[in-house]
Write an enzyme that holds these catalytic residues in place. Structure first.
Site, short mmCIF file in Angstrom:
data_model
loop_
_atom_site.label_atom_id
_atom_site.label_comp_id
_atom_site.label_asym_id
_atom_site.label_seq_id
_atom_site.Cartn_x
_atom_site.Cartn_y
_atom_site.Cartn_z
N HIS A 9 -41.94 50.30 57.45
CA HIS A 9 -42.69 50.19 56.19
C HIS A 9 -41.98 49.24 55.22
O HIS A 9 -42.62 48.45 54.52
CB HIS A 9 -42.85 51.57 55.55
N ASP A 54 -51.35 47.68 60.15
CA ASP A 54 -50.97 48.74 61.09
C ASP A 54 -49.82 48.27 61.99
O ASP A 54 -49.68 47.07 62.26
CB ASP A 54 -52.20 49.11 61.94
N LEU A 98 -55.11 34.67 42.54
CA LEU A 98 -55.49 35.66 43.57
C LEU A 98 -55.69 37.05 42.97
O LEU A 98 -54.86 37.51 42.18
CB LEU A 98 -54.37 35.73 44.62
#
Ligand code: FPP
Length: 248
Positions: free
Chosen positions: A42, A25, A136
């Site tokens: 973004h 956020d 991962l």
């Protein structure tokens, strides 16, 4: 599909969390503070994803789950939604080679049926191309909502014909979108808000929450280390007393 999230999972060696989930956020505010359009936040946020993925690999985190687009984010101005979709495409096209090099397995969870067909195909291809990678596991939650996930799991159980008296927490967990992963050990939310915003509602039951004022575009390896350090200082009791935990 292996199922491993029915019980709380201890951090590996009480050290690095096996699974970190992040609500990224503060992109918009980061940009606004710099008199830039929200989109710039973004775009910088995508660069942060790259940094944090590498930092997680370096530290031995096994699962990283990112909240990229919530079911509620469709309410944003159409231009911003469209730009987020473009970024998603860019990530899928641009990063796929590097995912192979970094041995990353990519998963995308959420109601993908609302996305354009070509984007759905790209997601499917990216998942297939990285499916055999053993490093991962990077999960991108897109058009995801925790309530959607739970209702979806209930619908799957009903459709499978399971009897009401046979429904268990384990079965519900096994039908959630992230049934392949242990529950997150730690939830990080950047950007100064202290809420869960319909993220992995079921799976966060025993996670340690870490909220930071740092905007997502400014988050980095050092910020991750601070979060992990905070996690390591906590005593995870899972309902037991401190004495019981110490006696284990
Ligand atoms: C929250 O910041 C962030 C989002 C809603 C989107 C997160 C997206 C990215 C990091 C980039 C795109 C990544 C992919 C994989 C598509 P906000 O806009 O709510 O920030 P604000 O609270 O400051 O307005």
């Amino acid at each position: 599909m292996s199922k491993n999230n029915s019980a709380p999972v201890n951090a590996k060696n009480n050290g690095v969390p096996r699974h970190i989930a992040i609500i990224m956020d503060g992109n918009g505010r980061w940009a606004t503070k710099r008199f830039m359009p929200r989109f710039a936040g973004h775009a910088k946020g995508v660069k942060t994803i790259n940094k944090v993925v590498n930092a997680c690999i370096d530290r031995g985190v096994e699962y990283l789950t990112l909240f990229a687009f919530s079911s509620e984010n469709w309410r944003r101005p159409p231009d911003e939604v469209s730009l987020l979709m473009q970024l998603f495409r860019k990530v899928l096209i641009g990063e796929i080679k590097q995912m192979g090099e970094r041995n990353i397995r990519l998963k995308v969870v959420g109601d993908l049926s609302k996305f354009d067909k070509d984007l759905q195909t790209m997601v499917h291809n990216a998942e297939s191309e990285t499916a055999a990678n053993t490093g991962l596991t990077l999960t991108i939650c897109a058009n995801y909502g925790g309530r959607w996930d739970i209702v979806n799991a209930c619908n799957k159980l009903v459709a499978s014909g399971v009897k009401q008296e046979d429904i268990t927490e384990e079965q519900l967990s096994a039908n959630l979108a992230m049934a392949y992963a242990p529950d997150p050990d730690m939830l990080i939310r950047t950007g100064g808000e202290a809420r869960v915003s319909n993220f992995l509602l079921w799976q966060l039951a025993y996670s340690e929450y870490y909220f930071t004022d740092t905007f997502w575009p400014d988050f980095d390896g050092k910020a991750l280390d601070e979060a992990i350090e905070s996690f390591q200082k906590r005593e995870r009791r899972f309902g037991k007393t401190s004495e019981q935990i110490r006696a284990q």
